[in-house]
Motif scaffolding. Structure first.
Motif, PDB file in Angstrom:
ATOM      1  N   GLU A  85      -8.097   9.433   0.918  1.00 48.99           N
ATOM      2  CA  GLU A  85      -7.921   8.162   0.209  1.00 48.99           C
ATOM      3  C   GLU A  85      -9.214   7.359   0.183  1.00 48.99           C
ATOM      4  O   GLU A  85      -9.517   6.679  -0.796  1.00 48.99           O
ATOM      5  CB  GLU A  85      -6.810   7.350   0.876  1.00 48.99           C
ATOM      6  CG  GLU A  85      -5.423   7.860   0.580  1.00 48.99           C
ATOM      7  CD  GLU A  85      -4.343   6.880   0.970  1.00 48.99           C
ATOM      8  OE1 GLU A  85      -3.162   7.173   0.712  1.00 48.99           O
ATOM      9  OE2 GLU A  85      -4.672   5.823   1.544  1.00 48.99           O
ATOM     10  N   LYS A  86      -9.979   7.439   1.250  1.00 51.15           N
ATOM     11  CA  LYS A  86     -11.255   6.726   1.271  1.00 51.15           C
ATOM     12  C   LYS A  86     -12.218   7.309   0.256  1.00 51.15           C
ATOM     13  O   LYS A  86     -12.904   6.569  -0.474  1.00 51.15           O
ATOM     14  CB  LYS A  86     -11.847   6.801   2.681  1.00 51.15           C
ATOM     15  CG  LYS A  86     -13.141   6.017   2.851  1.00 51.15           C
ATOM     16  CD  LYS A  86     -12.923   4.527   2.648  1.00 51.15           C
ATOM     17  CE  LYS A  86     -14.211   3.737   2.858  1.00 51.15           C
ATOM     18  NZ  LYS A  86     -14.032   2.301   2.559  1.00 51.15           N
ATOM     19  N   VAL A 146      -6.332   9.718   5.446  1.00 51.37           N
ATOM     20  CA  VAL A 146      -7.285   8.613   5.573  1.00 51.37           C
ATOM     21  C   VAL A 146      -8.586   8.929   4.847  1.00 51.37           C
ATOM     22  O   VAL A 146      -9.066   8.140   4.016  1.00 51.37           O
ATOM     23  CB  VAL A 146      -7.557   8.303   7.054  1.00 51.37           C
ATOM     24  CG1 VAL A 146      -8.636   7.243   7.181  1.00 51.37           C
ATOM     25  CG2 VAL A 146      -6.275   7.841   7.740  1.00 51.37           C
ATOM     26  N   TYR A 185      -7.716   2.803   7.599  1.00 47.66           N
ATOM     27  CA  TYR A 185      -9.161   2.880   7.845  1.00 47.66           C
ATOM     28  C   TYR A 185      -9.763   1.480   8.013  1.00 47.66           C
ATOM     29  O   TYR A 185     -10.506   1.213   8.959  1.00 47.66           O
ATOM     30  CB  TYR A 185      -9.835   3.617   6.694  1.00 47.66           C
ATOM     31  CG  TYR A 185     -11.344   3.583   6.743  1.00 47.66           C
ATOM     32  CD1 TYR A 185     -12.055   4.462   7.553  1.00 47.66           C
ATOM     33  CD2 TYR A 185     -12.061   2.663   5.976  1.00 47.66           C
ATOM     34  CE1 TYR A 185     -13.436   4.428   7.605  1.00 47.66           C
ATOM     35  CE2 TYR A 185     -13.440   2.622   6.019  1.00 47.66           C
ATOM     36  CZ  TYR A 185     -14.122   3.503   6.831  1.00 47.66           C
ATOM     37  OH  TYR A 185     -15.490   3.460   6.890  1.00 47.66           O
ATOM     38  N   LEU A 186      -9.434   0.583   7.104  1.00 49.15           N
ATOM     39  CA  LEU A 186      -9.975  -0.778   7.183  1.00 49.15           C
ATOM     40  C   LEU A 186      -9.457  -1.504   8.422  1.00 49.15           C
ATOM     41  O   LEU A 186     -10.191  -2.275   9.043  1.00 49.15           O
ATOM     42  CB  LEU A 186      -9.603  -1.552   5.912  1.00 49.15           C
ATOM     43  CG  LEU A 186     -10.216  -1.032   4.608  1.00 49.15           C
ATOM     44  CD1 LEU A 186      -9.655  -1.784   3.417  1.00 49.15           C
ATOM     45  CD2 LEU A 186     -11.734  -1.136   4.648  1.00 49.15           C
ATOM     46  N   GLN A 219      -6.177   4.211   3.292  1.00 54.08           N
ATOM     47  CA  GLN A 219      -7.235   3.217   3.097  1.00 54.08           C
ATOM     48  C   GLN A 219      -6.985   1.980   3.965  1.00 54.08           C
ATOM     49  O   GLN A 219      -7.902   1.435   4.595  1.00 54.08           O
ATOM     50  CB  GLN A 219      -7.269   2.814   1.618  1.00 54.08           C
ATOM     51  CG  GLN A 219      -8.385   1.859   1.241  1.00 54.08           C
ATOM     52  CD  GLN A 219      -9.665   2.579   0.924  1.00 54.08           C
ATOM     53  OE1 GLN A 219     -10.430   2.891   1.816  1.00 54.08           O
ATOM     54  NE2 GLN A 219      -9.898   2.850  -0.354  1.00 54.08           N
ATOM     55  N   TYR A 220      -5.734   1.554   4.007  1.00 60.35           N
ATOM     56  CA  TYR A 220      -5.364   0.391   4.822  1.00 60.35           C
ATOM     57  C   TYR A 220      -5.583   0.670   6.301  1.00 60.35           C
ATOM     58  O   TYR A 220      -6.087  -0.190   7.046  1.00 60.35           O
ATOM     59  CB  TYR A 220      -3.906   0.041   4.551  1.00 60.35           C
ATOM     60  CG  TYR A 220      -3.385  -1.163   5.297  1.00 60.35           C
ATOM     61  CD1 TYR A 220      -3.788  -2.448   4.951  1.00 60.35           C
ATOM     62  CD2 TYR A 220      -2.469  -1.016   6.334  1.00 60.35           C
ATOM     63  CE1 TYR A 220      -3.301  -3.556   5.617  1.00 60.35           C
ATOM     64  CE2 TYR A 220      -1.977  -2.122   7.017  1.00 60.35           C
ATOM     65  CZ  TYR A 220      -2.398  -3.387   6.644  1.00 60.35           C
ATOM     66  OH  TYR A 220      -1.914  -4.480   7.320  1.00 60.35           O
ATOM     67  N   ALA A 253     -11.101   6.472  -3.255  1.00 58.44           N
ATOM     68  CA  ALA A 253     -10.848   5.033  -3.438  1.00 58.44           C
ATOM     69  C   ALA A 253      -9.395   4.787  -3.802  1.00 58.44           C
ATOM     70  O   ALA A 253      -9.080   3.979  -4.681  1.00 58.44           O
ATOM     71  CB  ALA A 253     -11.783   4.461  -4.512  1.00 58.44           C
ATOM     72  N   TRP A 254      -8.516   5.489  -3.109  1.00 65.28           N
ATOM     73  CA  TRP A 254      -7.080   5.401  -3.393  1.00 65.28           C
ATOM     74  C   TRP A 254      -6.478   4.295  -2.519  1.00 65.28           C
ATOM     75  O   TRP A 254      -6.511   4.376  -1.298  1.00 65.28           O
ATOM     76  CB  TRP A 254      -6.411   6.741  -3.094  1.00 65.28           C
ATOM     77  CG  TRP A 254      -5.028   6.851  -3.643  1.00 65.28           C
ATOM     78  CD1 TRP A 254      -3.860   6.590  -2.997  1.00 65.28           C
ATOM     79  CD2 TRP A 254      -4.676   7.258  -4.959  1.00 65.28           C
ATOM     80  NE1 TRP A 254      -2.798   6.805  -3.832  1.00 65.28           N
ATOM     81  CE2 TRP A 254      -3.270   7.215  -5.051  1.00 65.28           C
ATOM     82  CE3 TRP A 254      -5.414   7.642  -6.080  1.00 65.28           C
ATOM     83  CZ2 TRP A 254      -2.589   7.554  -6.211  1.00 65.28           C
ATOM     84  CZ3 TRP A 254      -4.733   7.973  -7.237  1.00 65.28           C
ATOM     85  CH2 TRP A 254      -3.340   7.930  -7.303  1.00 65.28           C
ATOM     86  N   PRO A 255      -5.926   3.250  -3.110  1.00 65.52           N
ATOM     87  CA  PRO A 255      -5.457   2.091  -2.330  1.00 65.52           C
ATOM     88  C   PRO A 255      -4.105   2.341  -1.669  1.00 65.52           C
ATOM     89  O   PRO A 255      -3.095   1.710  -2.007  1.00 65.52           O
ATOM     90  CB  PRO A 255      -5.373   0.980  -3.389  1.00 65.52           C
ATOM     91  CG  PRO A 255      -5.053   1.708  -4.660  1.00 65.52           C
ATOM     92  CD  PRO A 255      -5.769   3.038  -4.569  1.00 65.52           C
ATOM     93  N   TYR A 291       0.806  -1.218   0.000  1.00 68.91           N
ATOM     94  CA  TYR A 291       0.000   0.000   0.000  1.00 68.91           C
ATOM     95  C   TYR A 291       0.844   1.275   0.000  1.00 68.91           C
ATOM     96  O   TYR A 291       0.367   2.327  -0.450  1.00 68.91           O
ATOM     97  CB  TYR A 291      -0.927   0.023   1.222  1.00 68.91           C
ATOM     98  CG  TYR A 291      -2.103  -0.906   1.130  1.00 68.91           C
ATOM     99  CD1 TYR A 291      -3.287  -0.502   0.526  1.00 68.91           C
ATOM    100  CD2 TYR A 291      -2.056  -2.187   1.646  1.00 68.91           C
ATOM    101  CE1 TYR A 291      -4.388  -1.351   0.435  1.00 68.91           C
ATOM    102  CE2 TYR A 291      -3.144  -3.050   1.566  1.00 68.91           C
ATOM    103  CZ  TYR A 291      -4.306  -2.621   0.960  1.00 68.91           C
ATOM    104  OH  TYR A 291      -5.380  -3.474   0.873  1.00 68.91           O
ATOM    105  N   THR A 318       0.595   5.693  -1.583  1.00 71.76           N
ATOM    106  CA  THR A 318       0.566   6.877  -0.724  1.00 71.76           C
ATOM    107  C   THR A 318       1.753   7.791  -1.006  1.00 71.76           C
ATOM    108  O   THR A 318       1.602   9.016  -1.051  1.00 71.76           O
ATOM    109  CB  THR A 318       0.569   6.450   0.751  1.00 71.76           C
ATOM    110  OG1 THR A 318      -0.640   5.743   1.035  1.00 71.76           O
ATOM    111  CG2 THR A 318       0.653   7.658   1.665  1.00 71.76           C
TER     112      THR A 318
END
Length: 337
Positions: free
Chosen positions: A281-282, A278, A294-295, A291-292, A285-287, A96, A100
């Motif tokens: 990217e959410k 965070v 947040y999940l 995003q990581y 939809a930026w991987p 990831y 970033t």
């Protein structure tokens, strides 16, 4: 200088140790149950399944014992295994992190170029309409929440005008995967796939503008105030008295000294981009790491949460060290003790 760098590296190790302790304790003291978050209702009703789950992830041990196990693995470069993905956290971060970094680099290019340009124009045309307009833009940059600005730009420039793609890093209908370094623009240049480079740039523009807008505002204000202070000094008045053009006075004499404090703002801005994207990217939809993170937070993935926090902390301390070293290179008057 080398003694200074070694001393800073020692302090960096102690700082990272403190960060690991604080992050581990906070993440594990959150009033939530990872068993309830990650197991189904039927699995939670089976004591054997619950016991096996806790044993697998070390949740059956006392908190202090869990931390010492984590710290021992951390010293060996092992960040643990993600509860959510089942992969080593280091492997996930390496997957990831390039997205970033690529986004942060382009956001910083936007922030630095526009920030310095706007700051110089604002200082040169002090209290004139151009100055008032650019000061309003810089204030907006530091005031508007990034998530709101992201939603606004996505709606206007993607949904309404259709100038830019809606989200992601590449069009999945045209590009299924790139491999290589994970930096799509670099991969496209190395492979000669310029269509992929163009598509990656199109996907980068909106999130880079959103992320760079805040730092651009800070750099604009810092550049303006430093340049105005520098231009009031005696050596600037002497240069003007000798008949030197205003353009040369500003770009050749005043700007060099005025930009030294801007280095700190730019460096810390880059750190903030890595650690504070965070929501952006959410939304896009930026991987990436945001995003990581947040999940991982929504599933109480303790190893992943600690891994992301340690990565961001490491980035902060390294960039601070680089900034301090750059001071001595740019300004010969700086001496290290």
């Amino acid at each position: 200088m080398w003694r200074y760098i070694l001393r800073r590296l020692g302090m960096m190790i102690l700082l990272l140790f403190g960060v690991s302790l604080i992050v581990f304790m906070i993440s594990h003291l959150v009033p939530s149950d990872p068993v309830a978050t990650n197991l189904s209702q039927s699995a939670q009703s089976d004591p054997e399944v619950v016991a096996a789950y806790k044993q697998k992830w070390g949740l059956d041990k006392p908190l202090y014992e869990q931390y010492f196990i984590y710290l021992g693995n951390l010293v060996k470069g092992d960040l643990g295994t993600s509860i959510r993905t089942g992969n080593p956290v280091m492997q996930d971060l390496l997957q990831y992190f390039p997205a970033t970094v690529e986004l942060s680099i382009f956001a910083m290019i936007v922030a630095v170029v526009l920030g310095i340009l706007f700051g110089v124009i604002s200082a040169v045309f002090r209290n004139k309409p151009a100055d008032q307009a650019l000061r309003a833009i810089s204030v907006s940059g530091v005031s508007i929440p990034s998530f709101w600005f992201a939603l606004l730009t996505l709606y206007v420039f993607s949904s309404v005008l259709g100038w830019f793609p809606g989200g992601g890093r590449l069009d999945p209908r045209a590009f299924s995967g790139t491999g290589g370094t994970g930096f799509y623009i670099l991969d496209g240049l190395l492979s000669g796939n310029f269509a992929m480079v163009g598509d990656a740039l199109a996907h980068l523009i909106l999130p880079a503008l959103v992320l760079g807008f805040f730092t651009m505002g800070l750099i604009t204000r810092q550049t303006r105030s430093n340049l105005l202070e520098t231009m009031s000094m005696d050596y600037i008045r002497t240069a003007r008295a000798k008949g030197m053009s205003e353009r040369r006075v500003v770009t050749g004499h005043a700007l060099n000294n005025a930009l030294i404090p801007v280095i700190t703002v730019a460096g810390m801005g880059f750190c903030n981009l890595l650690g504070g994207m965070v929501f952006v990217e959410k939304i896009f939809a930026w991987p990436g790491i945001g995003q990581y993170a947040y999940l991982s937070a929504t599933t109480l993935d303790f190893p992943a949460i600690c891994g992301v926090s340690m990565l961001i902390a490491f980035t902060y301390v390294v960039i601070n060290l680089v900034i301090d070293i750059l001071y001595g290179i740019i300004d010969p008057r700086v001496r290290y003790q």
